[in-house]
Write a protein that holds these residues in place. Structure first.
Motif, short mmCIF file in Angstrom:
data_model
loop_
_atom_site.label_atom_id
_atom_site.label_comp_id
_atom_site.label_asym_id
_atom_site.label_seq_id
_atom_site.Cartn_x
_atom_site.Cartn_y
_atom_site.Cartn_z
N MET A 47 48.66 17.79 18.96
CA MET A 47 49.58 17.24 17.95
C MET A 47 50.84 18.57 17.98
O MET A 47 50.50 19.72 17.89
N GLN A 48 52.05 18.22 17.87
CA GLN A 48 53.10 19.60 17.71
C GLN A 48 54.00 19.09 17.24
O GLN A 48 54.69 17.67 16.61
N ARG A 49 54.18 19.56 15.66
CA ARG A 49 55.63 19.33 14.64
C ARG A 49 54.86 18.52 14.80
O ARG A 49 55.84 17.30 14.01
N GLY A 50 53.69 17.56 14.60
CA GLY A 50 53.26 16.65 13.36
C GLY A 50 53.34 15.49 14.80
O GLY A 50 53.19 14.32 13.97
N GLN A 51 54.52 15.06 15.92
CA GLN A 51 54.13 14.03 16.69
C GLN A 51 52.52 14.50 17.79
O GLN A 51 52.42 15.93 18.58
N VAL A 52 52.09 13.27 18.16
CA VAL A 52 51.19 13.69 19.19
C VAL A 52 51.68 13.67 20.37
O VAL A 52 52.98 13.06 20.80
N LEU A 53 51.00 15.09 21.52
CA LEU A 53 52.00 14.72 22.73
C LEU A 53 51.04 14.19 23.66
O LEU A 53 51.22 13.28 24.40
N PHE A 54 49.89 14.32 24.12
CA PHE A 54 48.91 13.93 24.19
C PHE A 54 47.57 13.02 23.36
O PHE A 54 47.11 13.79 22.77
N GLU A 55 46.86 12.01 24.31
CA GLU A 55 45.53 12.27 23.68
C GLU A 55 45.21 11.03 24.90
O GLU A 55 45.69 10.93 25.55
N ASP A 56 43.17 11.79 24.23
CA ASP A 56 42.71 11.37 25.89
C ASP A 56 41.24 11.26 24.72
O ASP A 56 40.86 11.65 24.54
N TYR A 57 41.16 9.63 25.61
CA TYR A 57 39.02 9.41 25.23
C TYR A 57 38.22 9.35 26.79
O TYR A 57 38.86 8.82 27.10
N GLN A 58 36.65 9.96 26.43
CA GLN A 58 36.07 9.66 27.58
C GLN A 58 35.06 9.10 26.68
O GLN A 58 34.49 9.44 26.26
N GLY A 59 34.08 8.67 28.05
CA GLY A 59 32.88 8.37 27.63
C GLY A 59 32.37 7.66 26.32
O GLY A 59 33.20 6.43 25.83
N GLN A 60 31.87 8.40 25.19
CA GLN A 60 31.28 7.18 23.38
C GLN A 60 32.82 7.62 23.11
O GLN A 60 32.72 6.96 21.39
N GLY A 61 33.69 8.68 23.10
CA GLY A 61 35.13 8.78 22.81
C GLY A 61 36.28 7.87 22.23
O GLY A 61 36.34 6.70 23.81
N LYS A 62 36.32 7.57 21.62
CA LYS A 62 37.21 5.79 21.42
C LYS A 62 38.44 6.46 19.73
O LYS A 62 38.11 7.31 19.13
N ARG A 63 39.89 5.85 20.25
CA ARG A 63 40.79 6.71 18.90
C ARG A 63 39.99 6.25 17.22
O ARG A 63 40.46 7.01 16.63
N PHE A 64 39.10 5.28 17.53
CA PHE A 64 38.93 4.38 15.64
C PHE A 64 37.92 5.25 16.06
O PHE A 64 36.66 4.73 14.39
N LYS A 65 36.91 6.35 16.53
CA LYS A 65 35.79 5.98 16.45
C LYS A 65 35.99 8.28 16.34
O LYS A 65 35.79 8.96 16.61
N GLY A 66 34.84 8.04 14.99
CA GLY A 66 35.00 9.03 14.16
C GLY A 66 33.45 10.28 15.13
O GLY A 66 32.75 9.42 15.28
N TRP A 67 33.29 11.02 14.74
CA TRP A 67 32.60 11.92 15.14
C TRP A 67 32.86 13.69 14.44
O TRP A 67 32.65 13.88 13.92
N GLU A 68 30.89 13.75 14.61
CA GLU A 68 30.00 15.14 13.46
C GLU A 68 31.36 15.43 14.19
O GLU A 68 31.40 16.80 15.59
#
Length: 343
Positions: A47-68
């Motif tokens: 994120m730069q200046r409050g804007q998301v420039l790049f986002e990636d999820y792999q394996g168990q990662g999900k946009r709406f999934k929290g992680w420890e």
């Protein structure tokens, strides 16, 4: 569009908030993503200046999934302290014994100030010696003894954060704020206004939230928190914390030039959390990347703040328990950030 490309992954999931980036930056982000993914990475966000420039999820990662976040949780305490200062409930230079009355009878503990506690230079063993388990209850933590003067030694561990939790709990009760515990206060004052929704936050057998660890949130929410800090604690034109106290989060103690109030600041002479963490081993190289503040947790969970670039980077990974056992392993903050920044 040949000069301006959207992130491959974010284009696929259709995130309208993702901003187009130049091809050369896209290439760097992809290189950093590949490095992270090859080392159990599941979430990666720039994120730069409050804007998301790049986002990636792999394996168990999900946009709406929290992680420890593991110890990445610790940095919430420093910012919460700045909110308490704004509310007139706390001064960073006040004696902990003013609230924790049992400290007054102790030669060393009576001299501990809040800033000593959060700088981890209070003289209290951060891990509590052999008296406690991994994370003590608040009541157990305040029984921790000290035989050292304040400011003389950096000692990393959960005990000071649990002591801070008890200090905050007592202040909230005395002020009759209506908050039941530190997490309730943090949620009301910061998390709710910022739109941050922890998936969970572990509590101890005493029912109190773990402040040194225990938070699980999404990559986007962790990035929101980082952006708020980079913005000087201002959200939608309103300061939610005391600005001087927030700046103090990034002022080091004499005992450890690489640690502020709950934030890592990689630089020469930095003392890390432990010999297997890998956090301090690259401090000199990382200092060459410009100003860098960092929240770090086991399994190489990372929240990087780069003020010069107005950039926030989140990296989450699988294998927290393995990270606790093995240490940093094959992860390098310097390699990851150099790939991302093209340094």
């Amino acid at each position: 569009m040949n000069q301006m490309l959207l992130s491959r992954r974010t284009a696929l999931i259709g995130l309208s908030a993702v901003t187009a980036v130049p091809a050369f930056a896209q290439t760097r982000f992809e290189a950093a993503r590949a490095y992270s993914t090859a080392r159990r990475g599941i979430s990666f966000l720039v994120m730069q200046r409050g804007q998301v420039l790049f986002e990636d999820y792999q394996g168990q990662g999900k946009r709406f999934k929290g992680w420890e976040l593991a110890s990445g949780t610790k940095s919430f305490s420093g910012v919460m302290a700045a909110a308490l200062v704004q509310d007139g409930l706390l001064k960073l230079d006040e004696y902990c014994a003013d609230t924790l009355r049992e400290f007054w009878s102790d030669r060393y503990r009576s001299a501990i100030r809040v800033t000593d506690l959060l700088h981890l230079v209070s003289g209290i063993d951060g891990k509590g010696g052999r008296n406690f388990g991994n994370v003590p209850t608040y009541a157990e933590a305040v029984t921790a003894t000290s035989n050292k003067g304040t400011g003389t030694q950096f000692s990393y561990g959960p005990v000071p954060f649990q002591i801070f939790g008890e200090l905050v709990r007592r202040k909230l009760i005395a002020a009759k704020t209506g908050d039941a515990d530190p997490l309730a206060y943090l949620t009301r004052r910061l998390l709710d206004p910022l739109g941050i929704r922890p998936i969970r936050w572990q509590r101890g057998s005493d029912g109190m939230p773990h402040l040194p660890s225990g938070a699980a949130i999404t990559a986007r929410d962790w990035a929101k928190f980082g952006q708020f800090v980079l913005a000087g604690g201002v959200h939608q034109g309103k300061a939610l914390v005391d600005p001087v106290a927030l700046r103090a989060n990034f002022e080091a103690s004499k005992a450890n030039p690489g640690y502020g109030l709950t934030w890592w600041m990689p630089r020469p002479g930095m003392i890390g959390p432990g010999p297997r963490s890998g956090v301090a081993s690259e401090a000199v190289s990382l200092s060459g990347l410009g100003k860098l503040y960092m929240a770090a947790g086991a399994g190489n969970q990372r929240l990087y703040l780069l003020p010069d670039q107005d950039m926030v980077i989140v990296r989450q990974a699988d294998g927290i328990l393995e990270g606790l056992r093995r240490g940093a392993g094959d992860w390098s903050d310097q390699t990851f950030l150099s790939l991302l920044l093209g340094a």
